[in-house]
Design a protein around this motif. Sequence first.
Motif, PDB file in Angstrom:
ATOM      1  N   ILE A  87       0.857  -1.187   0.000  1.00 44.92           N
ATOM      2  CA  ILE A  87       0.000   0.000   0.000  1.00 44.92           C
ATOM      3  C   ILE A  87       0.896   1.240   0.000  1.00 44.92           C
ATOM      4  O   ILE A  87       1.838   1.332   0.790  1.00 44.92           O
ATOM      5  CB  ILE A  87      -0.932   0.047   1.225  1.00 44.92           C
ATOM      6  N   VAL A  88       0.600   2.160  -0.889  1.00 45.25           N
ATOM      7  CA  VAL A  88       1.305   3.445  -0.943  1.00 45.25           C
ATOM      8  C   VAL A  88       0.308   4.537  -0.594  1.00 45.25           C
ATOM      9  O   VAL A  88      -0.709   4.697  -1.270  1.00 45.25           O
ATOM     10  CB  VAL A  88       1.899   3.696  -2.346  1.00 45.25           C
ATOM     11  N   VAL A 124       4.596   7.925  -6.305  1.00 44.66           N
ATOM     12  CA  VAL A 124       3.817   6.884  -6.985  1.00 44.66           C
ATOM     13  C   VAL A 124       4.645   6.179  -8.045  1.00 44.66           C
ATOM     14  O   VAL A 124       4.685   4.937  -8.110  1.00 44.66           O
ATOM     15  CB  VAL A 124       2.535   7.489  -7.591  1.00 44.66           C
ATOM     16  N   ARG A 125       5.337   6.943  -8.868  1.00 45.30           N
ATOM     17  CA  ARG A 125       6.110   6.335  -9.966  1.00 45.30           C
ATOM     18  C   ARG A 125       7.215   5.423  -9.450  1.00 45.30           C
ATOM     19  O   ARG A 125       7.481   4.340 -10.014  1.00 45.30           O
ATOM     20  CB  ARG A 125       6.706   7.434 -10.851  1.00 45.30           C
ATOM     21  N   LEU A 126       7.878   5.818  -8.368  1.00 47.69           N
ATOM     22  CA  LEU A 126       9.001   5.026  -7.869  1.00 47.69           C
ATOM     23  C   LEU A 126       8.543   3.744  -7.167  1.00 47.69           C
ATOM     24  O   LEU A 126       9.292   2.760  -7.132  1.00 47.69           O
ATOM     25  CB  LEU A 126       9.848   5.869  -6.911  1.00 47.69           C
ATOM     26  N   LEU A 127       7.326   3.745  -6.642  1.00 46.56           N
ATOM     27  CA  LEU A 127       6.859   2.576  -5.901  1.00 46.56           C
ATOM     28  C   LEU A 127       5.956   1.645  -6.705  1.00 46.56           C
ATOM     29  O   LEU A 127       5.791   0.475  -6.347  1.00 46.56           O
ATOM     30  CB  LEU A 127       6.138   3.022  -4.630  1.00 46.56           C
ATOM     31  N   LEU A 128       5.395   2.119  -7.804  1.00 42.86           N
ATOM     32  CA  LEU A 128       4.494   1.290  -8.598  1.00 42.86           C
ATOM     33  C   LEU A 128       5.135   0.002  -9.132  1.00 42.86           C
ATOM     34  O   LEU A 128       4.518  -1.068  -9.047  1.00 42.86           O
ATOM     35  CB  LEU A 128       3.926   2.091  -9.773  1.00 42.86           C
ATOM     36  N   PRO A 129       6.347   0.059  -9.685  1.00 47.73           N
ATOM     37  CA  PRO A 129       6.917  -1.182 -10.218  1.00 47.73           C
ATOM     38  C   PRO A 129       7.009  -2.291  -9.172  1.00 47.73           C
ATOM     39  O   PRO A 129       6.768  -3.464  -9.477  1.00 47.73           O
ATOM     40  CB  PRO A 129       8.306  -0.750 -10.703  1.00 47.73           C
ATOM     41  N   GLY A 130       7.329  -1.921  -7.937  1.00 50.19           N
ATOM     42  CA  GLY A 130       7.411  -2.910  -6.875  1.00 50.19           C
ATOM     43  C   GLY A 130       6.060  -3.526  -6.555  1.00 50.19           C
ATOM     44  O   GLY A 130       5.948  -4.739  -6.328  1.00 50.19           O
ATOM     45  N   LEU A 131       5.006  -2.689  -6.521  1.00 48.19           N
ATOM     46  CA  LEU A 131       3.662  -3.216  -6.285  1.00 48.19           C
ATOM     47  C   LEU A 131       3.293  -4.236  -7.352  1.00 48.19           C
ATOM     48  O   LEU A 131       2.768  -5.316  -7.045  1.00 48.19           O
ATOM     49  CB  LEU A 131       2.631  -2.082  -6.279  1.00 48.19           C
ATOM     50  N   ARG A 134       5.203  -7.530  -7.086  1.00 49.41           N
ATOM     51  CA  ARG A 134       4.787  -8.353  -5.946  1.00 49.41           C
ATOM     52  C   ARG A 134       3.350  -8.850  -6.075  1.00 49.41           C
ATOM     53  O   ARG A 134       2.808  -9.431  -5.134  1.00 49.41           O
ATOM     54  CB  ARG A 134       4.970  -7.566  -4.643  1.00 49.41           C
ATOM     55  N   GLY A 135       2.739  -8.609  -7.204  1.00 49.42           N
ATOM     56  CA  GLY A 135       1.417  -9.176  -7.459  1.00 49.42           C
ATOM     57  C   GLY A 135       0.249  -8.253  -7.227  1.00 49.42           C
ATOM     58  O   GLY A 135      -0.907  -8.650  -7.376  1.00 49.42           O
ATOM     59  N   GLY A 136       0.518  -7.019  -6.867  1.00 48.54           N
ATOM     60  CA  GLY A 136      -0.582  -6.061  -6.712  1.00 48.54           C
ATOM     61  C   GLY A 136      -0.489  -5.266  -5.428  1.00 48.54           C
ATOM     62  O   GLY A 136       0.422  -5.431  -4.631  1.00 48.54           O
ATOM     63  N   GLY A 137      -1.466  -4.394  -5.247  1.00 51.18           N
ATOM     64  CA  GLY A 137      -1.480  -3.542  -4.065  1.00 51.18           C
ATOM     65  C   GLY A 137      -2.467  -2.410  -4.240  1.00 51.18           C
ATOM     66  O   GLY A 137      -3.436  -2.513  -4.999  1.00 51.18           O
ATOM     67  N   HIS A 138      -2.196  -1.316  -3.560  1.00 52.73           N
ATOM     68  CA  HIS A 138      -3.145  -0.206  -3.539  1.00 52.73           C
ATOM     69  C   HIS A 138      -2.384   1.111  -3.432  1.00 52.73           C
ATOM     70  O   HIS A 138      -1.493   1.243  -2.584  1.00 52.73           O
ATOM     71  CB  HIS A 138      -4.066  -0.351  -2.326  1.00 52.73           C
ATOM     72  N   VAL A 139      -2.721   2.063  -4.284  1.00 53.19           N
ATOM     73  CA  VAL A 139      -2.188   3.423  -4.205  1.00 53.19           C
ATOM     74  C   VAL A 139      -3.307   4.333  -3.714  1.00 53.19           C
ATOM     75  O   VAL A 139      -4.399   4.362  -4.290  1.00 53.19           O
ATOM     76  CB  VAL A 139      -1.679   3.919  -5.566  1.00 53.19           C
ATOM     77  N   VAL A 140      -3.027   5.060  -2.641  1.00 51.51           N
ATOM     78  CA  VAL A 140      -3.992   6.023  -2.111  1.00 51.51           C
ATOM     79  C   VAL A 140      -3.376   7.407  -2.216  1.00 51.51           C
ATOM     80  O   VAL A 140      -2.292   7.657  -1.688  1.00 51.51           O
ATOM     81  CB  VAL A 140      -4.354   5.725  -0.647  1.00 51.51           C
TER      82      VAL A 140
END
Length: 258
Positions: A87-88, A124-131, A134-140
Amino acid sequence: MYQLLDPSRFVVFITGATSGFGAAAARRYVAAGGKVIATGRRRDRLVELQAELGAENCHIIELDVRDRAAMEKAIAAIPAPFDQINIVLANAGLALGLQPAAETDLDDWQTMIDTNVSGLVYTVRLLLPGLIARGGGHVVTLGSVAGEYAYPGGSVYAATKAFVKHFALAIRSDLQGKNVRVTDIEPGLTETEFSLVRFKGDDAKAAKPYQGTKAMTADDIAESIYWATTLPAHVNINKIQLMATTQAIGAFDIHREH
């Protein structure tokens, strides 16, 4: 029985965690069994938060989201198990001043743009590739009712929050098939340090917006963030717009000659 996501599996990266929504969200997720990476510019506040939540639950990073190189370095150095971010919470943001556009300080406008827009997109851009890896996640993302309902003196602040809203909606499409959800949280009148920052430490000015009314609290907003992220993975809340019960959409501002 409706199956919510298990918050004990959440690893939440939070910007602007030294006060307000960010700190409240950190407490909410840890209380539910999750882990947080709390970032912000005020190291003393981060140290206090980590002491409260426990080092095993809260990893802290002194960080200014406007510094792209520092963001890249800090994210690359996050240790296990905190590196399993799913989660970001791109929360860092601010308003400065309330003067009319022709009288405002350009430096204030630039700081809002650098923090609310550039800092958000770096996060957001720096953390999206990791999400995704790892199979998915959530950006808030943290928007504001100002992104939809502009007000006098709020020109650039409102514009930055309109950017946040449309950025969140746009990346939803980019993330189709990646199992990454996106939610924009759009609060109205909430009593935090927001006004104290806006009025640069002037306590009297900072208190005025909340006088005679009952504003929302940081915990109210944190609970909304938490709720959106615990819904089943097939459900995406595009946005949550909240106002205090004592706040509503105002009448049109019409100038009349006398």
